[in-house]
Scaffold this motif. Sequence first.
Motif, PDB file in Angstrom:
ATOM      1  N   THR A  14      14.271 112.915 -33.404  1.00 21.88           N
ATOM      2  CA  THR A  14      12.965 112.212 -34.646  1.00 21.88           C
ATOM      3  C   THR A  14      13.563 110.679 -35.541  1.00 21.88           C
ATOM      4  O   THR A  14      12.529 110.718 -36.449  1.00 21.88           O
ATOM      5  CB  THR A  14      12.762 113.284 -36.093  1.00 21.88           C
ATOM      6  N   VAL A  15      15.089 109.967 -35.206  1.00 19.60           N
ATOM      7  CA  VAL A  15      15.240 109.228 -35.526  1.00 19.60           C
ATOM      8  C   VAL A  15      13.980 108.057 -34.880  1.00 19.60           C
ATOM      9  O   VAL A  15      13.075 107.225 -35.951  1.00 19.60           O
ATOM     10  CB  VAL A  15      16.350 108.282 -35.032  1.00 19.60           C
ATOM     11  N   LEU A  16      13.264 108.164 -34.140  1.00 23.55           N
ATOM     12  CA  LEU A  16      12.010 107.288 -33.859  1.00 23.55           C
ATOM     13  C   LEU A  16      10.590 107.549 -33.788  1.00 23.55           C
ATOM     14  O   LEU A  16       9.394 107.259 -33.565  1.00 23.55           O
ATOM     15  CB  LEU A  16      12.565 106.011 -32.568  1.00 23.55           C
ATOM     16  N   ASP A  17      10.830 109.250 -33.995  1.00 24.31           N
ATOM     17  CA  ASP A  17       8.866 109.902 -33.950  1.00 24.31           C
ATOM     18  C   ASP A  17       9.161 110.596 -35.060  1.00 24.31           C
ATOM     19  O   ASP A  17      10.331 112.193 -34.971  1.00 24.31           O
ATOM     20  CB  ASP A  17       8.975 110.506 -32.470  1.00 24.31           C
ATOM     21  N   THR A  18       9.278 110.743 -36.257  1.00 27.72           N
ATOM     22  CA  THR A  18       9.241 111.324 -37.278  1.00 27.72           C
ATOM     23  C   THR A  18       8.821 112.239 -37.351  1.00 27.72           C
ATOM     24  O   THR A  18       8.320 113.193 -38.393  1.00 27.72           O
ATOM     25  CB  THR A  18       9.274 110.845 -38.922  1.00 27.72           C
ATOM     26  N   SER A  19       7.420 112.447 -37.201  1.00 26.22           N
ATOM     27  CA  SER A  19       6.270 113.046 -36.883  1.00 26.22           C
ATOM     28  C   SER A  19       7.282 114.724 -35.879  1.00 26.22           C
ATOM     29  O   SER A  19       5.861 115.631 -36.256  1.00 26.22           O
ATOM     30  CB  SER A  19       5.280 112.630 -35.794  1.00 26.22           C
ATOM     31  N   GLY A  20       8.258 114.725 -36.163  1.00 31.91           N
ATOM     32  CA  GLY A  20       8.576 115.836 -35.091  1.00 31.91           C
ATOM     33  C   GLY A  20       8.816 116.277 -35.450  1.00 31.91           C
ATOM     34  O   GLY A  20       9.954 117.919 -35.201  1.00 31.91           O
ATOM     35  N   TRP A  21       9.623 116.328 -37.282  1.00 29.56           N
ATOM     36  CA  TRP A  21      10.340 117.117 -37.593  1.00 29.56           C
ATOM     37  C   TRP A  21       9.708 118.862 -38.275  1.00 29.56           C
ATOM     38  O   TRP A  21      10.577 119.679 -38.150  1.00 29.56           O
ATOM     39  CB  TRP A  21      10.529 115.991 -39.203  1.00 29.56           C
ATOM     40  N   PRO A  22       8.231 118.210 -38.019  1.00 36.91           N
ATOM     41  CA  PRO A  22       8.398 120.263 -38.608  1.00 36.91           C
ATOM     42  C   PRO A  22       8.738 121.037 -37.407  1.00 36.91           C
ATOM     43  O   PRO A  22       9.270 121.890 -37.083  1.00 36.91           O
ATOM     44  CB  PRO A  22       6.576 119.633 -38.883  1.00 36.91           C
ATOM     45  N   ARG A  23       7.861 120.117 -36.356  1.00 38.34           N
ATOM     46  CA  ARG A  23       8.487 120.568 -34.575  1.00 38.34           C
ATOM     47  C   ARG A  23      10.040 121.134 -35.015  1.00 38.34           C
ATOM     48  O   ARG A  23       9.989 122.744 -34.545  1.00 38.34           O
ATOM     49  CB  ARG A  23       8.068 119.891 -33.601  1.00 38.34           C
ATOM     50  N   VAL A  24      10.848 120.359 -35.091  1.00 39.73           N
ATOM     51  CA  VAL A  24      12.258 120.784 -34.708  1.00 39.73           C
ATOM     52  C   VAL A  24      12.905 121.766 -35.955  1.00 39.73           C
ATOM     53  O   VAL A  24      13.651 122.457 -35.606  1.00 39.73           O
ATOM     54  CB  VAL A  24      12.713 118.749 -34.762  1.00 39.73           C
ATOM     55  N   LEU A  25      12.291 121.558 -37.448  1.00 42.44           N
ATOM     56  CA  LEU A  25      12.638 122.288 -38.636  1.00 42.44           C
ATOM     57  C   LEU A  25      12.178 123.945 -37.552  1.00 42.44           C
ATOM     58  O   LEU A  25      12.820 125.311 -38.464  1.00 42.44           O
ATOM     59  CB  LEU A  25      12.544 122.118 -39.851  1.00 42.44           C
ATOM     60  N   ALA A  26      10.793 124.268 -37.396  1.00 36.94           N
ATOM     61  CA  ALA A  26      10.899 125.283 -36.601  1.00 36.94           C
ATOM     62  C   ALA A  26      12.225 125.761 -35.676  1.00 36.94           C
ATOM     63  O   ALA A  26      12.466 127.003 -36.026  1.00 36.94           O
ATOM     64  CB  ALA A  26       9.261 124.785 -35.975  1.00 36.94           C
ATOM     65  N   LYS A  27      12.125 124.459 -34.892  1.00 39.66           N
ATOM     66  CA  LYS A  27      13.009 125.914 -33.860  1.00 39.66           C
ATOM     67  C   LYS A  27      14.500 125.821 -34.899  1.00 39.66           C
ATOM     68  O   LYS A  27      15.518 126.986 -34.560  1.00 39.66           O
ATOM     69  CB  LYS A  27      13.155 123.947 -32.834  1.00 39.66           C
ATOM     70  N   ILE A  28      14.780 125.268 -35.759  1.00 41.53           N
ATOM     71  CA  ILE A  28      15.963 125.101 -36.403  1.00 41.53           C
ATOM     72  C   ILE A  28      15.565 126.765 -36.934  1.00 41.53           C
ATOM     73  O   ILE A  28      16.724 127.434 -36.832  1.00 41.53           O
ATOM     74  CB  ILE A  28      16.434 123.871 -37.474  1.00 41.53           C
ATOM     75  N   ALA A  29      14.388 126.752 -37.671  1.00 37.76           N
ATOM     76  CA  ALA A  29      14.150 128.446 -38.965  1.00 37.76           C
ATOM     77  C   ALA A  29      14.810 129.243 -37.684  1.00 37.76           C
ATOM     78  O   ALA A  29      15.703 130.042 -37.560  1.00 37.76           O
ATOM     79  CB  ALA A  29      13.284 128.220 -39.257  1.00 37.76           C
ATOM     80  N   ALA A  30      13.984 129.252 -36.331  1.00 35.65           N
ATOM     81  CA  ALA A  30      14.358 130.051 -35.378  1.00 35.65           C
ATOM     82  C   ALA A  30      15.810 130.529 -34.734  1.00 35.65           C
ATOM     83  O   ALA A  30      16.337 130.722 -34.207  1.00 35.65           O
ATOM     84  CB  ALA A  30      13.572 130.392 -33.789  1.00 35.65           C
ATOM     85  N   PHE A  31      16.442 129.021 -34.546  1.00 34.99           N
ATOM     86  CA  PHE A  31      17.903 129.752 -34.186  1.00 34.99           C
ATOM     87  C   PHE A  31      18.440 129.660 -35.390  1.00 34.99           C
ATOM     88  O   PHE A  31      20.136 130.805 -34.659  1.00 34.99           O
ATOM     89  CB  PHE A  31      18.191 127.999 -33.742  1.00 34.99           C
ATOM     90  N   VAL A  32      18.591 129.614 -36.213  1.00 35.13           N
ATOM     91  CA  VAL A  32      19.555 130.414 -37.776  1.00 35.13           C
ATOM     92  C   VAL A  32      19.241 131.697 -38.070  1.00 35.13           C
ATOM     93  O   VAL A  32      20.444 132.634 -38.215  1.00 35.13           O
ATOM     94  CB  VAL A  32      19.406 129.018 -39.115  1.00 35.13           C
ATOM     95  N   GLY A  33      17.431 131.612 -37.579  1.00 35.52           N
ATOM     96  CA  GLY A  33      16.644 132.625 -37.691  1.00 35.52           C
ATOM     97  C   GLY A  33      16.434 133.128 -39.770  1.00 35.52           C
ATOM     98  O   GLY A  33      17.433 132.637 -40.467  1.00 35.52           O
ATOM     99  N   GLY A  34      15.398 133.084 -39.783  1.00 35.59           N
ATOM    100  CA  GLY A  34      14.232 132.958 -40.854  1.00 35.59           C
ATOM    101  C   GLY A  34      12.827 132.473 -40.857  1.00 35.59           C
ATOM    102  O   GLY A  34      13.078 131.526 -39.270  1.00 35.59           O
ATOM    103  N   PRO A  35      11.677 132.480 -41.001  1.00 32.57           N
ATOM    104  CA  PRO A  35      10.524 132.240 -41.255  1.00 32.57           C
ATOM    105  C   PRO A  35      10.187 130.539 -41.160  1.00 32.57           C
ATOM    106  O   PRO A  35       8.965 130.282 -41.290  1.00 32.57           O
ATOM    107  CB  PRO A  35       9.788 132.928 -42.220  1.00 32.57           C
ATOM    108  N   ALA A  36      11.062 130.099 -42.100  1.00 29.09           N
ATOM    109  CA  ALA A  36      10.962 128.566 -42.409  1.00 29.09           C
ATOM    110  C   ALA A  36      12.169 127.643 -43.293  1.00 29.09           C
ATOM    111  O   ALA A  36      13.065 128.114 -43.231  1.00 29.09           O
ATOM    112  CB  ALA A  36      10.421 128.604 -43.787  1.00 29.09           C
ATOM    113  N   ALA A  37      12.155 126.510 -42.579  1.00 33.19           N
ATOM    114  CA  ALA A  37      13.287 125.706 -42.786  1.00 33.19           C
ATOM    115  C   ALA A  37      12.383 123.904 -43.516  1.00 33.19           C
ATOM    116  O   ALA A  37      11.609 123.877 -43.432  1.00 33.19           O
ATOM    117  CB  ALA A  37      14.093 125.470 -42.050  1.00 33.19           C
ATOM    118  N   ALA A  38      13.322 123.755 -44.330  1.00 35.12           N
ATOM    119  CA  ALA A  38      12.841 122.670 -44.403  1.00 35.12           C
ATOM    120  C   ALA A  38      14.039 121.424 -44.608  1.00 35.12           C
ATOM    121  O   ALA A  38      15.385 121.883 -44.675  1.00 35.12           O
ATOM    122  CB  ALA A  38      12.460 122.279 -46.496  1.00 35.12           C
TER     123      ALA A  38
END
Length: 386
Positions: A25-49
Amino acid sequence: MDHPAFASSQQIEDFSALVSDIYDTVLDTSGWPRVLAKIAAFVGGPAAALFSKNAAAKTGNLYYDSGGMEEGFKRLYFEKYVKLDPATTAHYFMEIGDVGATDDMLAYADFVETRFYREWAMPQGLVDFISTVIDKSASSATMLGVFRSASDGRADEEARLRVRLLSPHVRRAVLIGDALNQKASEAMALGEMVDTVRSSMMLVGEHGRIVHANVAAHALIASGSVIGQVGGRLTARDPDVARELSLLLERCSEGDASLGDRGVGIPFLNSDGTRYVINLLPLASGARRAASAQFAAVAMVFVHRADLPAPAAPEVIAKSFVLTPSELRVLLAVVDVGGVGEVAEALGIAESTVKFHLKRLFEKTGTHRQADLVKLTAGFSSSLVR
């Protein structure tokens, strides 16, 4: 290698892939929503921000989110409920890297009695929020947070551990890539992006060869006070730092994984007593490889002073008058919403409890009226404006 957060080797591989995505995401900030969705799934939850909060002004900004939450509720939070969120003040008092859930901020039984829970969290089926501080300034804290629904349950130790594992990687990606301030310049070439950053940033090729540097980096190299160059190769004034930098750059040329547990940062005390940090971001995989190809770079190097941030007004007030978290919450609520009844409703506590805390506030601050408390808080806020 066993780890308490992972039950299988596949989970370890998934975590490694997630970390790689975070750095991309450092060079492609458009990837943050997708990465945050993966973080939510990794931690356990419907959403992350990724978001920030200002504890003094009771305002906030949403930078990126994973989706998974209705737009209306997101808008309402920052327009109205950030002022009523009982965790806002506690979030600011967390240190960088700390991890906390709702019951780390206040008693959960008190939380479910607040307007914030009844009007904003409960209608969405949310029962908890686990967060970590990514960065702090004199007025706000930038945070990564994961929401927990009723089906996920309240945050347990495993969820806390997983957020703690992710925290340093998200922090590095945000700081090195200036990710929270680049949404308007995503189409810039890598060299142009480096040139616009006020801190010293360089693209470095194999064997430490400097292939591109911004104005601040050129000035720092020319001064020779912290870093320098020998035969076009990046080095540091301190011999120990120079050796460490050379080792990490060689490992960058071999790929991200070669850094292992050494991390990507070199903190050190300069000869003049100033603390600095040299951060390195490998450019050897995925989107980073493609973006850096024109420079034949293996790493982005970021050099900055490790200055301590000035404390925010709520923190100064709490330390000056030895206020408890509950007393500080009541004080800030008095400033924000007014009288005893309004404060009690906003915080979800009895009016008698508000009056008890007000009595203690008057004693500790030497004031006698709520108006005096408002003036006192305003005085601390204005004294910290630079």
